[in-house]
Design a protein around this motif. Structure first.
Motif, short mmCIF file in Angstrom:
data_model
loop_
_atom_site.label_atom_id
_atom_site.label_comp_id
_atom_site.label_asym_id
_atom_site.label_seq_id
_atom_site.Cartn_x
_atom_site.Cartn_y
_atom_site.Cartn_z
N ARG A 149 80.05 39.43 27.56
CA ARG A 149 78.63 39.63 27.89
C ARG A 149 78.39 39.02 29.27
O ARG A 149 78.64 37.84 29.48
N GLY A 150 77.90 39.85 30.19
CA GLY A 150 77.69 39.33 31.55
C GLY A 150 76.27 39.55 32.02
O GLY A 150 75.62 40.54 31.65
N TYR A 151 75.78 38.62 32.82
CA TYR A 151 74.42 38.69 33.34
C TYR A 151 74.39 39.21 34.77
O TYR A 151 75.28 38.90 35.56
N ILE A 152 73.35 39.96 35.08
CA ILE A 152 73.12 40.36 36.47
C ILE A 152 71.64 40.09 36.78
O ILE A 152 70.76 40.63 36.11
N THR A 153 71.38 39.27 37.78
CA THR A 153 70.00 39.06 38.21
C THR A 153 69.60 40.26 39.05
O THR A 153 70.24 40.55 40.07
N GLY A 193 86.11 44.59 31.76
CA GLY A 193 86.07 44.37 30.32
C GLY A 193 84.74 43.90 29.74
O GLY A 193 84.64 43.68 28.54
N PHE A 194 83.70 43.76 30.57
CA PHE A 194 82.40 43.39 29.99
C PHE A 194 81.80 44.62 29.32
O PHE A 194 81.64 45.65 29.98
N SER A 195 81.47 44.49 28.04
CA SER A 195 80.87 45.65 27.37
C SER A 195 79.37 45.48 27.20
O SER A 195 78.66 46.43 26.90
N GLU A 196 78.87 44.22 27.36
CA GLU A 196 77.42 44.02 27.27
C GLU A 196 76.91 43.47 28.60
O GLU A 196 77.45 42.49 29.12
#
Ligand code: SAM
Ligand code: SF4
Length: 441
Positions: A149-153, A193-196
């Motif tokens: 799970r990765g964040y993007i501002t 590989g980030f799916s969320e």
């Protein structure tokens, strides 16, 4: 213990998701400068606090922590205060905590390499002056802590100036990243590989593409359509800018998660106006009706402040009736905390702390009953969860549903599950704050 000439840092984060993600970018920047991240203050040469000043308690925590570590200065350790307290207090931090070497607000993180060089040279360094620049903090060095799970501002700062809130002062004016930059980052993340993907902003839905290519809803759909992306979340939405096309996007695109966090703050239009929220109770409820008439079962969560200056018992009761009317899945609730520089700080903080406490407890008790009721609707359902971990003590896997609910579940001993996998789970019991279930094969 680190070698004497090795550069090591310990980074602790307080506050919101935006701070958590900023810390990932700060850590990435330090790693790129030859530092190694360590897990304890004892092992570190540089100790950094990424701080929050949204409520007084959060701010006091940071100063207590700094006082506790005063003695570590004698061991040659260096200290940095980052984030909202840094921006708000500025160089006064050096007076309150003279052992601090670095004070840096979130809008100045792109100067960190230069600021680090200054403190390495034994000087004090400050990065405080960029709040109103149009630039956002973009870095290729983000050290993401979760591999799935990765964040993007997508938007930083805030121009709304609610009467109670420090964010416009600590994080500066609202500025959006270009849709191209956001999509490029999302594609890179999907490839690794980030799916969320979670899109972040103090008011994420106030997003305005500087390239004028996409609306916020179109950006959500474009991220969700990237190959490899299985889930897209976004937080926090501001009610004033919440438009119907966001709900239509959720209805149309399966990868957009069934959850909207829509902070209302208060249920009385008079209090909302005093808070300068720019919507009435009725306008808020209209937005809720859009969400509730979607084809998908979208969970709704909110933030509430009790005891805002001048809030009468009757007005407080309007917040309780709003909770019943909406039927929130869950909420975050806070006692009003006067903050420096904000307009409400000039109003008499007329409600005693015990009374704020009473209002908070009663509200939380009511919400507990509503959450129990709301969770019951999931009983017997089969939900897809993303596996987040395993609780050894309870022998349960930890999963999260599209509606952002924790669903703990059991699986036959032979089943091999991995963190980040998506599996179907049948809900067999419900609790106020989570669900229980069994893996379906
Ligand atoms: N931008 C979001 C919005 O407008 O809904 C909220 C962002 S703010 C970082 C998170 C929450 O902190 C707010 O929704 C509010 O409930 C709470 N908060 C902010 N200032 C506060 C204060 N002075 N006292 C108590 N709670 C506060
Ligand atoms: Fe604070 Fe209001 Fe901006 Fe939210 S919209 S960050 S509560 S000023």
């Amino acid at each position: 213990m680190s070698a004497p000439d090795e550069k090591t840092f310990y980074l602790e984060t307080f506050g919101c998701q935006m701070n958590v993600h900023d810390s990932e970018k700060v850590a990435g920047t330090l790693l790129s400068q030859g530092y190694r991240q360590v897990a304890s203050v004892q092992e570190a040469g540089l100790i950094l606090y990424n701080t929050c000043s949204i409520r007084d308690k959060a701010e006091q925590k940071v100063f207590h922590r700094l006082q506790d570590f005063r003695r570590l200065r004698a061991q040659g350790k260096r200290f940095g205060v980052l984030g909202c307290v840094a921006q708000q207090e500025g160089e006064q931090i050096f007076e309150r905590a003279p052992h601090v070497d670095l004070v840096c607000g979130s809008a100045s993180y792109r100067h960190l390499p230069h600021l680090l060089a200054e403190i390495e040279a034994g000087k004090r360094a400050t990065g405080l002056d960029d709040r109103n620049s149009g630039q956002t903090f973009e870095t290729e060095f983000t050290a993401r802590t979760n591999p799935h799970r990765g964040y993007i501002t997508i938007i930083e700062g805030c121009d709304k100036f609610c009467a109670f809130c420090v964010v416009p002062y600590t994080r500066g004016k609202e500025r959006s990243r270009s849709s191209e930059a956001v999509l490029a980052e999302a594609r890179r993340m999907a490839d690794t590989g980030f799916s969320e993907i979670q899109l972040l902003g103090q008011n994420v839905n106030s997003y305005r593409d500087p390239l004028e290519k996409t609306t916020f809803a179109e950006l959500l759909m474009a991220v969700a359509e990237i190959p490899g992306v299985r889930r897209v979340r976004f937080t926090t939405s501001h009610p004033r800018d919440f438009s119907r096309d966001i709900v239509e996007a959720i209805d149309a695109v399966p990868a957009l998660c069934d959850h909207v966090h829509l902070p209302v703050q208060a249920g009385s239009s008079r209090v909302l106006q005093a808070m300068r929220r720019e919507y009435t109770r009725e306008q808020y409820l209209e937005r809720i009706s859009w969400i509730q008439s979607a084809h998908r079962d979208i969970s709704i969560t909110t933030d509430i402040i009790v005891g805002f200056p001048g809030e009468t018992e009757r007005e407080y009761e309007e917040t309780l009736s709003l909770l019943e009317l909406v039927g929130y899945d869950s909420l975050f609730s806070f006692k009003y905390s006067p903050r420096p520089n904000t307009p409400a700080n000039a109003y008499p903080d007329s409600i005693p702390d015990e009374e704020k406490g009473r209002r908070l407890t009663r509200l939380q008790e009511l919400q507990r009953k509503i959450s129990i009721r709301r969770n019951l609707r999931h009983l017997g359902q089969i939900s897809e969860v993303m596996v987040e971990g395993f609780n050894e003590a309870r022998g349960q896997w930890i999963g999260r549903t599209s509606q952002n609910k924790v669903l703990n579940f059991t699986a036959p001993p032979a089943s091999t599950l991995e963190r980040g996998a998506y599996v179907p789970v049948q809900v067999t019991a419900t609790l106020p704050n989570s669900l229980l279930g069994v893996l379906v094969r």
